[in-house]
Scaffold this active site. Structure first.
Site, PDB file in Angstrom:
ATOM      1  N   ASP A  24      13.933 -27.831  87.154  1.00  0.00           N
ATOM      2  CA  ASP A  24      14.231 -26.414  87.342  1.00  0.00           C
ATOM      3  C   ASP A  24      14.302 -26.057  88.825  1.00  0.00           C
ATOM      4  O   ASP A  24      13.313 -26.188  89.554  1.00  0.00           O
ATOM      5  CB  ASP A  24      13.123 -25.609  86.630  1.00  0.00           C
ATOM      6  CG  ASP A  24      13.446 -24.137  86.536  1.00  0.00           C
ATOM      7  OD1 ASP A  24      14.474 -23.699  87.074  1.00  0.00           O
ATOM      8  OD2 ASP A  24      12.640 -23.421  85.920  1.00  0.00           O
ATOM      9  N   ASP A  59      17.679 -16.897  82.310  1.00  0.00           N
ATOM     10  CA  ASP A  59      16.739 -17.036  81.191  1.00  0.00           C
ATOM     11  C   ASP A  59      17.077 -16.068  80.062  1.00  0.00           C
ATOM     12  O   ASP A  59      17.195 -14.867  80.288  1.00  0.00           O
ATOM     13  CB  ASP A  59      15.317 -16.726  81.661  1.00  0.00           C
ATOM     14  CG  ASP A  59      14.828 -17.742  82.668  1.00  0.00           C
ATOM     15  OD1 ASP A  59      15.659 -18.483  83.225  1.00  0.00           O
ATOM     16  OD2 ASP A  59      13.613 -17.785  82.895  1.00  0.00           O
TER      17      ASP A  59
HETATM   18  C1  GAL Z   1      12.691 -20.515  84.758  1.00  0.00           C
HETATM   19  C2  GAL Z   1      13.384 -21.259  83.637  1.00  0.00           C
HETATM   20  C3  GAL Z   1      12.621 -21.007  82.375  1.00  0.00           C
HETATM   21  C4  GAL Z   1      11.196 -21.492  82.545  1.00  0.00           C
HETATM   22  C5  GAL Z   1      10.548 -20.860  83.787  1.00  0.00           C
HETATM   23  C6  GAL Z   1       9.209 -21.497  84.109  1.00  0.00           C
HETATM   24  O1  GAL Z   1      13.381 -20.721  85.945  1.00  0.00           O
HETATM   25  O2  GAL Z   1      14.711 -20.827  83.525  1.00  0.00           O
HETATM   26  O3  GAL Z   1      13.250 -21.656  81.290  1.00  0.00           O
HETATM   27  O4  GAL Z   1      11.214 -22.877  82.644  1.00  0.00           O
HETATM   28  O5  GAL Z   1      11.375 -21.015  84.913  1.00  0.00           O
HETATM   29  O6  GAL Z   1       8.651 -20.972  85.254  1.00  0.00           O
END
Ligand code: GAL
Length: 534
Positions: A276, A338
């Site tokens: 990520d 998200d």
């Molecule tokens: C976001 C991601 C989510 C989750 C989150 C955790 O950037 O898109 O799916 O993983 O971080 O902090």
């Protein structure tokens, strides 16, 4: 061109007491079913609960993916998905040398030293009957030959995730029957590492040990033991990190330690990595394509060096048209922000995220999938607050639309609600083998949109056997009719048989197309085959 009511529907309406007519009519309208002039709804009794998926029979039924990939020499693990009364005995003919099947559990393990494809005939037998079908095992270089299926901790456990929760999720995947439909990944999201500068005794501490190895926080006392626990159930384990110094929730990332971290994840026994972007912006050194690809290429090359297979899930929210290059450095890539943070407009968030994802259909293929994020139904937490779970506010029809869209789009099917609070309705959405078959079809095509307006959406997915999965969606606020012609579906002239996939019932045959009345924000999901073909 009309949908046929099921043969039981007339009888059902005769049996129904007048006092129930009112809410039944309402339910029928929601489900988009015909309502007769007398006001009695023509609803199958089984649909009173809103549950459309018929219960699995007691006889064995083999299901799940028809093809799976593994690299030469890597540990192979596949729990044969099957419903039916237990005990059940499994057997396999044609397994490549190096693999063995446990007849009691249906779990195939081992290693294969030669590249090539084996067509294995699997059989399951119980006191009620038997079932057989083939599974292609492709020993080569490509993983995720069908979209990954599983569960991810994020939308229910956030920074509360722990070893205990992950083990319980694996147990629940088996106990609820999800594993019998092909769900296999049990994935930790963010927050398993040490939280940078945290004073919390459970989350804080040294980020890495003396050798530079990333340390899990105190909620994960033994990663290796945890993945062994998950593997013992025939399931696979996933985890998460960031190419930046910190993850999105402020925990330690992999920046500058990529080679060691990839090795550590493999040593611990993980099978899936979500990578990520998060704080990597400060290290990227620019916004050009090369800067965007660089961290993903780096971790991908490190993952290739490991002696176990690790599926690579890119998460960078669709930057730099990731769908055009994600497949060169990974197995699936998030195409949007998200889902849990998406502001719902007139339509629920899954519709806007799904429609964005649908635009990239041409880039999906076996081994590389567009990822529109998780399936957020059942009990899910509020992502804005990383809060405790509450029941989804999506209507039943919206949930059918959500799962139908994800299946048609060949999206990874990763549920991210509470595994401990799975109810019958949620399981009916997640576990319909004919719906999952559309998603897991070995041809690996993503549905294309053939029509879209404010009021309706028609998606068509080409399938390996020449049939089509077709979703007719009503995007409007009132029940409406939506239709598709065979020409729109890419089918040549002739007679086609239409099967309602959610209800697992054959409908009519038609030479021109299909039309159905559908409730608000709902769907009619059908599979269309040349008439007379199985
Ligand atoms: C976001 C991601 C989510 C989750 C989150 C955790 O950037 O898109 O799916 O993983 O971080 O902090």
């Amino acid at each position: 061109m009309n949908m046929t009511p099921s043969p039981t529907q007339g009888a059902a309406s005769r049996r129904r007491r007048p006092s129930t007519w009112c809410w039944v009519s309402l339910l029928a309208a929601l489900l988009g079913l015909p309502v007769s002039n007398s006001g009695a709804a023509e609803v199958d009794p089984a649909e009173d609960s809103g549950i459309l998926t018929p219960p699995a029979p007691a006889t064995p039924r083999l299901q799940g993916p028809r093809v799976t990939g593994v690299r030469k020499g890597s540990p192979f693990l596949h729990r044969v998905p099957a419903t039916g009364e237990r005990p059940m005995t499994f057997s396999a003919v044609g397994l490549p040398a190096g693999l063995g099947l446990d007849p009691k559990t249906g779990i195939i393990t081992g290693r294969v030293d030669q590249e090539g494809t084996s067509v294995v005939t699997l059989t399951a037998v119980n006191a009620q009957g038997r079932d057989s079908r083939t599974l292609r095992i492709v020993v080569g270089t490509t993983l995720a030959l069908t979209p990954p299926m599983g569960w991810n901790s994020w939308y229910i456990h956030y920074d509360r995730v722990s070893d205990r929760i992950m083990r319980e999720a694996a147990d629940q995947m088996v106990a609820t029957g999800m594993a019998d439909y092909g769900y296999e990944y049990v994935n930790i999201d963010d927050c398993w590492m040490v939280k940078v500068d945290s004073k919390d005794p459970e989350l804080g501490g040294e980020v890495r040990d003396a050798d530079g190895r990333l340390r899990p926080n105190r909620r994960f006392p033994d990663m290796r033991a945890m993945t062994e626990y998950i593997h013992a159930r025939g399931l696979k384990a996933g985890l998460y990190t960031s190419p930046g110094p910190k993850t999105c929730a402020g925990f330690a990332g992999s920046y500058g330690h990529e080679a060691l971290d990839a090795r550590t994840f493999a040593d611990w026994g993980f099978d899936f990595l979500k990578y990520d972007w998060c704080s990597y912006t400060e290290k990227a050194g620019g916004k050009e394509l090369e800067h965007m690809v660089k961290p993903y290429r780096l971790i991908w090359s490190e993952l290739q060096k490991q002696s176990r297979d690790i599926v690579h899930n890119l998460c960078q929210y669709g930057m730099a048209d990731v769908w055009t290059w994600g497949g060169t450095v990974g197995n699936c890539w998030r195409t949007t922000g998200d889902l849990g943070l998406e502001n719902a407009g007139r339509l629920p968030a899954f519709y806007s995220i799904g429609l964005s994802n649908a635009r990239h259909a041409e880039h999906a293929k076996p081994g590389g999938w567009n990822d529109p994020d998780y399936i957020l139904i059942g009990w899910v937490g509020n992502a804005h607050k990383m809060g405790e779970g509450t029941r989804t506010t999506l209507t039943p029809l919206e949930q059918y639309s959500y799962m139908s869209m994800w299946s048609l789009m060949a999206a990874p099917l990763i549920f991210s609600g509470d595994m401990a609070r799975l109810d019958a309705f949620t399981l009916n959405i997640l576990c319909n083998h004919e719906v999952i078959d559309l998603n897991q079809d070995p041809l690996g095509r993503q549905a294309r949109i053939v029509r879209k307006s404010e009021q309706e959406l028609v998606m068509v997915k080409e399938l390996e056997d020449g049939s089509r999965g077709i979703g007719l969606f009503n995007l409007g606020e009132a029940p409406a009719s939506v239709k598709v012609s065979w020409a729109e579906a890419g089918l040549s002239g002739g007679r086609y048989a239409i099967r309602d996939v959610w209800r697992q019932k054959d409908l009519v045959e038609s030479e021109s197309g299909f039309e159905s009345r559908i409730g608000r924000h709902g769907v009619r999901l059908v599979r269309v085959r040349a008439a007379g073909r199985p």
